[in-house]
Design a protein around this motif. Sequence first.
Motif, mmCIF file in Angstrom:
data_model
loop_
_atom_site.group_PDB
_atom_site.id
_atom_site.type_symbol
_atom_site.label_atom_id
_atom_site.label_comp_id
_atom_site.label_asym_id
_atom_site.label_seq_id
_atom_site.Cartn_x
_atom_site.Cartn_y
_atom_site.Cartn_z
ATOM 1 N N LYS A 272 -0.106 13.414 -5.458
ATOM 2 C CA LYS A 272 1.052 13.066 -4.624
ATOM 3 C C LYS A 272 1.566 14.273 -3.838
ATOM 4 O O LYS A 272 2.001 14.138 -2.694
ATOM 5 C CB LYS A 272 2.191 12.502 -5.487
ATOM 6 N N GLU A 273 1.544 15.447 -4.461
ATOM 7 C CA GLU A 273 2.052 16.654 -3.814
ATOM 8 C C GLU A 273 0.932 17.340 -3.037
ATOM 9 O O GLU A 273 -0.114 17.659 -3.613
ATOM 10 C CB GLU A 273 2.628 17.614 -4.856
ATOM 11 N N PRO A 274 1.103 17.597 -1.738
ATOM 12 C CA PRO A 274 0.047 18.244 -0.944
ATOM 13 C C PRO A 274 -0.424 19.563 -1.540
ATOM 14 O O PRO A 274 -1.615 19.885 -1.485
ATOM 15 C CB PRO A 274 0.715 18.456 0.416
ATOM 16 N N GLY A 275 0.501 20.345 -2.125
ATOM 17 C CA GLY A 275 0.142 21.638 -2.681
ATOM 18 C C GLY A 275 -0.798 21.567 -3.865
ATOM 19 O O GLY A 275 -1.390 22.581 -4.255
ATOM 20 N N GLN A 276 -0.961 20.374 -4.468
ATOM 21 C CA GLN A 276 -1.851 20.218 -5.612
ATOM 22 C C GLN A 276 -3.246 19.748 -5.204
ATOM 23 O O GLN A 276 -4.123 19.598 -6.051
ATOM 24 C CB GLN A 276 -1.240 19.232 -6.614
ATOM 25 N N ARG A 277 -3.434 19.509 -3.901
ATOM 26 C CA ARG A 277 -4.755 19.093 -3.400
ATOM 27 C C ARG A 277 -5.579 20.334 -3.046
ATOM 28 O O ARG A 277 -5.134 21.454 -3.258
ATOM 29 C CB ARG A 277 -4.593 18.193 -2.160
ATOM 30 N N TYR B 177 0.831 -1.209 0.000
ATOM 31 C CA TYR B 177 0.000 0.000 0.000
ATOM 32 C C TYR B 177 0.865 1.258 0.000
ATOM 33 O O TYR B 177 0.617 2.207 -0.755
ATOM 34 C CB TYR B 177 -0.922 0.017 1.220
ATOM 35 N N LEU B 178 1.878 1.287 0.865
ATOM 36 C CA LEU B 178 2.729 2.471 0.952
ATOM 37 C C LEU B 178 3.466 2.715 -0.355
ATOM 38 O O LEU B 178 3.607 3.860 -0.797
ATOM 39 C CB LEU B 178 3.716 2.324 2.106
ATOM 40 N N THR B 179 3.915 1.653 -0.999
ATOM 41 C CA THR B 179 4.595 1.782 -2.294
ATOM 42 C C THR B 179 3.650 2.379 -3.330
ATOM 43 O O THR B 179 4.025 3.265 -4.116
ATOM 44 C CB THR B 179 5.106 0.408 -2.765
ATOM 45 N N ALA B 180 2.405 1.917 -3.322
ATOM 46 C CA ALA B 180 1.414 2.420 -4.276
ATOM 47 C C ALA B 180 1.144 3.909 -4.039
ATOM 48 O O ALA B 180 1.097 4.706 -4.992
ATOM 49 C CB ALA B 180 0.121 1.625 -4.156
ATOM 50 N N HIS B 181 0.970 4.291 -2.781
ATOM 51 C CA HIS B 181 0.713 5.704 -2.479
ATOM 52 C C HIS B 181 1.879 6.581 -2.914
ATOM 53 O O HIS B 181 1.678 7.715 -3.360
ATOM 54 C CB HIS B 181 0.468 5.892 -0.976
ATOM 55 N N LEU B 182 3.085 6.067 -2.794
ATOM 56 C CA LEU B 182 4.272 6.853 -3.115
ATOM 57 C C LEU B 182 4.550 6.926 -4.616
ATOM 58 O O LEU B 182 5.089 7.933 -5.101
ATOM 59 C CB LEU B 182 5.497 6.273 -2.399
ATOM 60 N N SER B 183 4.169 5.901 -5.374
ATOM 61 C CA SER B 183 4.659 5.819 -6.756
ATOM 62 C C SER B 183 3.595 5.601 -7.827
ATOM 63 O O SER B 183 3.863 5.841 -9.013
ATOM 64 C CB SER B 183 5.700 4.703 -6.869
ATOM 65 N N GLN B 184 2.410 5.121 -7.481
ATOM 66 C CA GLN B 184 1.417 4.793 -8.500
ATOM 67 C C GLN B 184 0.338 5.873 -8.601
ATOM 68 O O GLN B 184 0.011 6.522 -7.608
ATOM 69 C CB GLN B 184 0.746 3.447 -8.183
ATOM 70 N N GLU B 185 -0.214 6.050 -9.818
ATOM 71 C CA GLU B 185 -1.324 6.977 -10.015
ATOM 72 C C GLU B 185 -2.649 6.224 -9.803
ATOM 73 O O GLU B 185 -2.810 5.113 -10.309
ATOM 74 C CB GLU B 185 -1.288 7.576 -11.424
ATOM 75 N N PRO B 186 -3.588 6.810 -9.079
ATOM 76 C CA PRO B 186 -4.870 6.120 -8.842
ATOM 77 C C PRO B 186 -5.749 6.144 -10.087
ATOM 78 O O PRO B 186 -5.643 7.067 -10.914
ATOM 79 C CB PRO B 186 -5.497 6.954 -7.726
#
Length: 698
Positions: free
Chosen positions: A259-264, A226-235
């Motif tokens: 992935k980047e907080p500033g884009q949320r 899960y952590l790998t997916a959150h860090l590297s994969q697009e949903p």
Amino acid sequence: MRDQLFGGRYRLLRQMGEGGMGQVWEARDETLGRLVAVKVIALLVGGGSRGDEARARFLREARITAALQHPNVVTVHDLGETDTEDGRAPFLVMELLRGEALDAVLRRGPAALPDTARWGAEICDALAAAHETRVLHRDIKPSNVLITTASTVKVLDFGIARAADPSATANHLTQTGFIVGTPPYMAPEQARGFPEARSDLYALGCLLFELITGRLPFEAPDAVGYLTAHLSQEPPAPSSVAAGIPPEWDELVLTLLRKEPGQRYASASALAQALRRLESRTGHGPSPHPPPPKPPETDNAARALRAWAGNIQQALGIARTIADKTTKAQVLAEIAGVAVAVDRDEARRIAADAERIAHTITNTKDKAQTLASVAAAIGTVDADEALRIARDAERTAHTITNTKDKAQTLASVAAAIGTVDADEALRIARDAERTAHTITNVFGSNSQRNRKDKALVLAGIAAAIGTVDADEALRIARDAERTARTITNTEKKEKALTDVAMAVAAVDAGEALRIAQFTTDSGSKALLLATIATAVAAVDAGEALRIAREAERIAHTFTNNALGGLLLARFGADQKSLVLASVAEAMAAVDAGEGLRIAQTISDNAGKALALASVAGAVAAVDPDETLRIAREAERIAHPITHNETFQAAMQAAIMELVLVSIAAAVAAVDPDEARRIAQAITDEALQASALIGVAPM
């Protein structure tokens, strides 16, 4: 552990659940005779000196999160440590809630889009309140969100994941081997050990994805996956996983999962606004899975809710008989704001009626302020409609020729939409601030009167945006303070500084106390300290008690006729008694017994009845019988005023009707029928309508 007594007062009755951190039990508070939920943090049991340090830190951090007071956050009543078979264990005592968590909802399949939008917005409301106090949740997931039997969202375990980390230290968030949060919902930056407010929004994005599709955005066999997916994969887009999901839902959820907080989304408040817009556009179609079983008809909450709906209809009938257009529209707006909890479509209809009447008001200030009230009422139902009405109010405000009235009205509009669109609220507040700096009167732009008006208006603007942007509110309040300090007339200066401190109290109690030091009028100072004590009560009960006692001491040095600003006092109510009533109300928020003691010392009927009503409201959640006893004493005192032809007697009667509104509100949560009886005794139509809709469900 069944039947074990925690903290000398909480008797465990039955286990309600168990998770990674420990167990949750239904328990009886044997001191107050009420049912509560007790969460035992088994994760921190034992451990020698390091365990002692971890438990002490848990209790420190839990006290911070326990100070959160919000309708969508579960209330924490108490916390402590107890001995178990395995060693010392910390525990939390919370309100006992009936309903089901979102993990149970998800077991039946995806949720309806309108339900998801509404639940998501209420979760955001809870997160916004926490983020304002710099508290992160760090573990938003289905099991930490409860939908009560009244269909209200309650977010559980704020900050508890961080506080329960057994290997964290004062200087480090985590140590190797312990990840704060739940991997399927964890933001990339949180996985790296650097969580921030928008990490909670990422987790909420995962939850929203799951609610509308029935599955998580990423699927993995274990935590590392899960952590790998959150860090590297697009949903994936939600619409690529489940049919019938509109593009705007794809856009919202995928923005949250950047992935980047500033884009949320910039904040939980901004996300809440977007979700409420989606709810209003999506409509209220059938849910894809059957709803949970309704509580029995004998359930107190269900009975109270039905009674409340009846009260709203009665209040509506009374409001329509009010002749004055401004009063009628404002009362209708108030009813609409309350009706959203019972019937959202009905709330929209009432608000539309209030808006229609507001447009017939000829006084531009009254018209703009009434439209602002309508916008505030409809904000939780339809954000777009609220913004439309608020902009209409803003346009109307700009037609006001008196600059003081214009600035004050713009501040009212900003306050009305603070929970709907924070950016719009700040824009309008800054416009109000610019207008305030142009205030002039017949005495000249630099006159004492002009400076006082400017300082008071700036203080009002600061108060209007205190819940939207605390830093901006403090900046404007300091500008108001600087202006007030240029006033040479001592009485006018103190009045202006007191108003500034009042505006700051809810934002920064320390700043308010600093300004209060310069107030020499004992009545004003006692009222100010009482306000500060009330603001502090939810965060630091001990400090609130200290401030309230200082307010009481100062109030007893106050002599009548020294406080010209008390309108009620001018028309037959004793000034000192009204000051003491405010102090009793502040004291009751932290110590009901002390509040009652002060109330019983007040000789004037109006002040004493007001104080007793405040105390009754403070003890409602603890001792219903005592609430009714105190409220009946307040009502008995409030009624003896007789109506005769004198102006002063008429004003005293009006004051007592205001007191009856307070008494009805105090009794509402304990005995709705009794509260309704008291409300129906009020003769003023607007006050009676307000009292009736205040008889809310328990």
